[in-house]
Design a protein around this motif. Structure first.
Motif, PDB file in Angstrom:
ATOM      1  N   THR A 117      -3.223  20.822   2.439  1.00  0.00           N
ATOM      2  CA  THR A 117      -2.186  20.540   3.434  1.00  0.00           C
ATOM      3  C   THR A 117      -0.965  21.420   3.203  1.00  0.00           C
ATOM      4  O   THR A 117      -0.820  22.075   2.172  1.00  0.00           O
ATOM      5  N   ASP A 118      -0.051  21.381   4.154  1.00  0.00           N
ATOM      6  CA  ASP A 118       1.293  21.940   3.998  1.00  0.00           C
ATOM      7  C   ASP A 118       2.209  20.758   3.716  1.00  0.00           C
ATOM      8  O   ASP A 118       2.505  19.980   4.629  1.00  0.00           O
ATOM      9  N   PRO A 119       2.654  20.565   2.465  1.00  0.00           N
ATOM     10  CA  PRO A 119       3.432  19.367   2.143  1.00  0.00           C
ATOM     11  C   PRO A 119       4.676  19.194   3.007  1.00  0.00           C
ATOM     12  O   PRO A 119       5.096  18.057   3.263  1.00  0.00           O
ATOM     13  N   ALA A 120       5.253  20.287   3.460  1.00  0.00           N
ATOM     14  CA  ALA A 120       6.448  20.185   4.307  1.00  0.00           C
ATOM     15  C   ALA A 120       6.146  19.448   5.605  1.00  0.00           C
ATOM     16  O   ALA A 120       7.043  18.847   6.216  1.00  0.00           O
ATOM     17  N   ARG A 121       4.895  19.498   6.031  1.00  0.00           N
ATOM     18  CA  ARG A 121       4.475  18.772   7.235  1.00  0.00           C
ATOM     19  C   ARG A 121       3.749  17.474   6.887  1.00  0.00           C
ATOM     20  O   ARG A 121       3.900  16.463   7.572  1.00  0.00           O
ATOM     21  N   ALA A 122       2.951  17.515   5.819  1.00  0.00           N
ATOM     22  CA  ALA A 122       2.120  16.350   5.493  1.00  0.00           C
ATOM     23  C   ALA A 122       2.929  15.186   4.945  1.00  0.00           C
ATOM     24  O   ALA A 122       2.579  14.025   5.179  1.00  0.00           O
ATOM     25  N   VAL A 123       4.009  15.462   4.192  1.00  0.00           N
ATOM     26  CA  VAL A 123       4.832  14.370   3.676  1.00  0.00           C
ATOM     27  C   VAL A 123       5.489  13.587   4.815  1.00  0.00           C
ATOM     28  O   VAL A 123       5.374  12.357   4.872  1.00  0.00           O
ATOM     29  N   PRO A 124       6.193  14.245   5.760  1.00  0.00           N
ATOM     30  CA  PRO A 124       6.768  13.482   6.872  1.00  0.00           C
ATOM     31  C   PRO A 124       5.724  12.728   7.696  1.00  0.00           C
ATOM     32  O   PRO A 124       5.992  11.616   8.174  1.00  0.00           O
ATOM     33  N   GLU A 125       4.542  13.312   7.851  1.00  0.00           N
ATOM     34  CA  GLU A 125       3.488  12.633   8.604  1.00  0.00           C
ATOM     35  C   GLU A 125       3.019  11.374   7.880  1.00  0.00           C
ATOM     36  O   GLU A 125       2.800  10.331   8.495  1.00  0.00           O
ATOM     37  N   ALA A 126       2.847  11.467   6.565  1.00  0.00           N
ATOM     38  CA  ALA A 126       2.451  10.281   5.796  1.00  0.00           C
ATOM     39  C   ALA A 126       3.519   9.198   5.906  1.00  0.00           C
ATOM     40  O   ALA A 126       3.197   8.016   6.125  1.00  0.00           O
ATOM     41  N   LEU A 127       4.779   9.587   5.786  1.00  0.00           N
ATOM     42  CA  LEU A 127       5.868   8.611   5.887  1.00  0.00           C
ATOM     43  C   LEU A 127       5.939   8.007   7.290  1.00  0.00           C
ATOM     44  O   LEU A 127       6.279   6.838   7.454  1.00  0.00           O
ATOM     45  N   ARG A 128       5.601   8.801   8.287  1.00  0.00           N
ATOM     46  CA  ARG A 128       5.626   8.289   9.665  1.00  0.00           C
ATOM     47  C   ARG A 128       4.606   7.188   9.884  1.00  0.00           C
ATOM     48  O   ARG A 128       4.904   6.158  10.493  1.00  0.00           O
ATOM     49  N   VAL A 129       3.380   7.385   9.378  1.00  0.00           N
ATOM     50  CA  VAL A 129       2.310   6.434   9.689  1.00  0.00           C
ATOM     51  C   VAL A 129       2.293   5.239   8.743  1.00  0.00           C
ATOM     52  O   VAL A 129       1.695   4.209   9.060  1.00  0.00           O
ATOM     53  N   LEU A 130       2.957   5.364   7.586  1.00  0.00           N
ATOM     54  CA  LEU A 130       2.969   4.251   6.633  1.00  0.00           C
ATOM     55  C   LEU A 130       3.921   3.147   7.071  1.00  0.00           C
ATOM     56  O   LEU A 130       5.012   3.406   7.597  1.00  0.00           O
ATOM     57  N   ARG A 131       3.495   1.921   6.822  1.00  0.00           N
ATOM     58  CA  ARG A 131       4.359   0.773   7.031  1.00  0.00           C
ATOM     59  C   ARG A 131       5.376   0.691   5.890  1.00  0.00           C
ATOM     60  O   ARG A 131       5.166   1.270   4.832  1.00  0.00           O
ATOM     61  N   PRO A 132       6.489  -0.023   6.076  1.00  0.00           N
ATOM     62  CA  PRO A 132       7.420  -0.233   4.963  1.00  0.00           C
ATOM     63  C   PRO A 132       6.689  -0.834   3.759  1.00  0.00           C
ATOM     64  O   PRO A 132       5.914  -1.774   3.910  1.00  0.00           O
ATOM     65  N   GLY A 133       6.920  -0.267   2.594  1.00  0.00           N
ATOM     66  CA  GLY A 133       6.216  -0.715   1.398  1.00  0.00           C
ATOM     67  C   GLY A 133       4.828  -0.137   1.240  1.00  0.00           C
ATOM     68  O   GLY A 133       4.118  -0.472   0.289  1.00  0.00           O
ATOM     69  N   GLY A 134       4.443   0.753   2.150  1.00  0.00           N
ATOM     70  CA  GLY A 134       3.136   1.390   2.054  1.00  0.00           C
ATOM     71  C   GLY A 134       3.111   2.458   0.968  1.00  0.00           C
ATOM     72  O   GLY A 134       4.139   2.812   0.385  1.00  0.00           O
ATOM     73  N   ALA A 135       1.919   2.973   0.688  1.00  0.00           N
ATOM     74  CA  ALA A 135       1.762   3.909  -0.426  1.00  0.00           C
ATOM     75  C   ALA A 135       0.984   5.150  -0.011  1.00  0.00           C
ATOM     76  O   ALA A 135       0.014   5.065   0.754  1.00  0.00           O
ATOM     77  N   LEU A 136       1.421   6.287  -0.544  1.00  0.00           N
ATOM     78  CA  LEU A 136       0.695   7.547  -0.432  1.00  0.00           C
ATOM     79  C   LEU A 136       0.056   7.815  -1.785  1.00  0.00           C
ATOM     80  O   LEU A 136       0.761   7.925  -2.794  1.00  0.00           O
ATOM     81  N   ALA A 137      -1.264   7.889  -1.818  1.00  0.00           N
ATOM     82  CA  ALA A 137      -2.003   8.102  -3.069  1.00  0.00           C
ATOM     83  C   ALA A 137      -2.802   9.398  -2.986  1.00  0.00           C
ATOM     84  O   ALA A 137      -3.592   9.588  -2.061  1.00  0.00           O
ATOM     85  N   LEU A 138      -2.570  10.271  -3.948  1.00  0.00           N
ATOM     86  CA  LEU A 138      -3.259  11.563  -4.022  1.00  0.00           C
ATOM     87  C   LEU A 138      -4.010  11.614  -5.347  1.00  0.00           C
ATOM     88  O   LEU A 138      -3.448  11.254  -6.387  1.00  0.00           O
ATOM     89  N   TRP A 139      -5.270  12.050  -5.310  1.00  0.00           N
ATOM     90  CA  TRP A 139      -5.971  12.173  -6.603  1.00  0.00           C
ATOM     91  C   TRP A 139      -6.986  13.294  -6.583  1.00  0.00           C
ATOM     92  O   TRP A 139      -7.461  13.726  -5.533  1.00  0.00           O
ATOM     93  N   TRP A 140      -7.275  13.751  -7.809  1.00  0.00           N
ATOM     94  CA  TRP A 140      -8.204  14.848  -8.036  1.00  0.00           C
ATOM     95  C   TRP A 140      -9.040  14.565  -9.270  1.00  0.00           C
ATOM     96  O   TRP A 140      -8.491  14.206 -10.322  1.00  0.00           O
ATOM     97  N   ASN A 141     -10.349  14.754  -9.174  1.00  0.00           N
ATOM     98  CA  ASN A 141     -11.190  14.852 -10.365  1.00  0.00           C
ATOM     99  C   ASN A 141     -10.924  16.218 -10.992  1.00  0.00           C
ATOM    100  O   ASN A 141     -11.078  17.251 -10.321  1.00  0.00           O
TER     101      ASN A 141
END
Length: 253
Positions: A117-141
């Motif tokens: 992703t492009d974090p400059a765009r993906a971060v605002p998008e995640a914050l837009r769709v999340l409800r208050p108290g929601g979580a963004l979780a990123l992980w990698w093996n």
């Protein structure tokens, strides 16, 4: 993303079946860590799994009791997902422009996908769709580089292709994930392993983007050499892959 990164991101579509059959899964302890850091259960939560690919993580979230929807941009990956997980909804899209309603999601998850992703765009998008108290979780093996044979194999890959695949993922940190600093990420690492036939291990390696974009001939030559190296370490033909899952999680206000 740069043009080379875009090419690598799209390379998975032609190898979706190989990806689904041979890529590692994720341990239950990872989902426990997600719930602990978010301070809420996945069961009953509305989850959007972005860059869902063939559905490895999506299916585990579903099994955990989440009401999950997958978001995937690639034709090949989405087709593989639908064939394997017909009971889980999937929509086309990516993290930079999420096809989701504002304030409708409890967890936004990215398994092996945030770096496309492009974090400059993906971060605002995640914050837009999340409800208050929601979580963004990123992980990698990521490869457990303290295991000698894994470290040696990573060095061989870096020399052969000129790309340090392990470092690309292990170097992910809060600043790299969100250069704007808007999110306060907590970090966890979860160690786990799996024992697989050598052919599965080699097919797993070959499903990574750095191999897919170098063409069949270069990949086949590398994997043939790698088979000989690994048979000296695992003469019975069973490989123990050891992973450190790196988890970054941030909650909204």
């Amino acid at each position: 993303m740069t043009a080379s990164c875009t090419t690598r991101a799209h390379s998975f579509n032609a190898a979706a079946a190989q990806y689904a059959a041979n890529r590692p899964s994720y341990p239950p302890a990872l989902f426990g860590a997600i719930e602990e850091l978010a301070d809420r259960p996945l069961a009953g939560a509305r989850v959007a799994d972005i860059g869902a690919g063939t559905g490895i993580a999506t299916a585990l979230l579903h099994a955990r009791g989440a009401d999950v929807i997958a978001v995937e941009p690639g034709d090949g990956m989405a087709a593989q997902f639908r064939g394997t997980h017909p009971d889980i909804p999937i929509v086309r899209g990516d993290g930079n422009t999420l096809p989701l309603t504002t304030a409708s999601i409890d967890f936004v998850t990215y398994a092996q996908a945030w770096h496309w992703t492009d974090p400059a765009r993906a971060v605002p998008e995640a914050l837009r769709v999340l409800r208050p108290g929601g979580a963004l979780a990123l992980w990698w093996n990521t490869d457990a580089l303290d295991v000698p044979w894994i470290s040696e194999a990573a060095d061989r890959t870096a020399r052969y292709f000129g790309v340090n695949v392990s470092a690309e993922k292990r170097n992910v940190n809060a600043h790299a994930a969100d250069p704007t600093g808007r999110l306060d990420f907590a970090r966890r690492e979860v160690r786990w392993s799996r024992r697989v036939p050598l052919d599965t291990h080699l097919a797993n390696i070959g499903s990574h983007s750095v191999f897919l974009v170098h063409g069949e001939e270069a990949t086949a030559a590398y994997l043939a050499e790698e088979r000989e190296h690994l048979l000296r370490t695992f003469p019975d033909g069973t490989v123990e892959e050891v992973y450190e899952v790196i988890l970054l999680l941030a909650t909204t206000p």
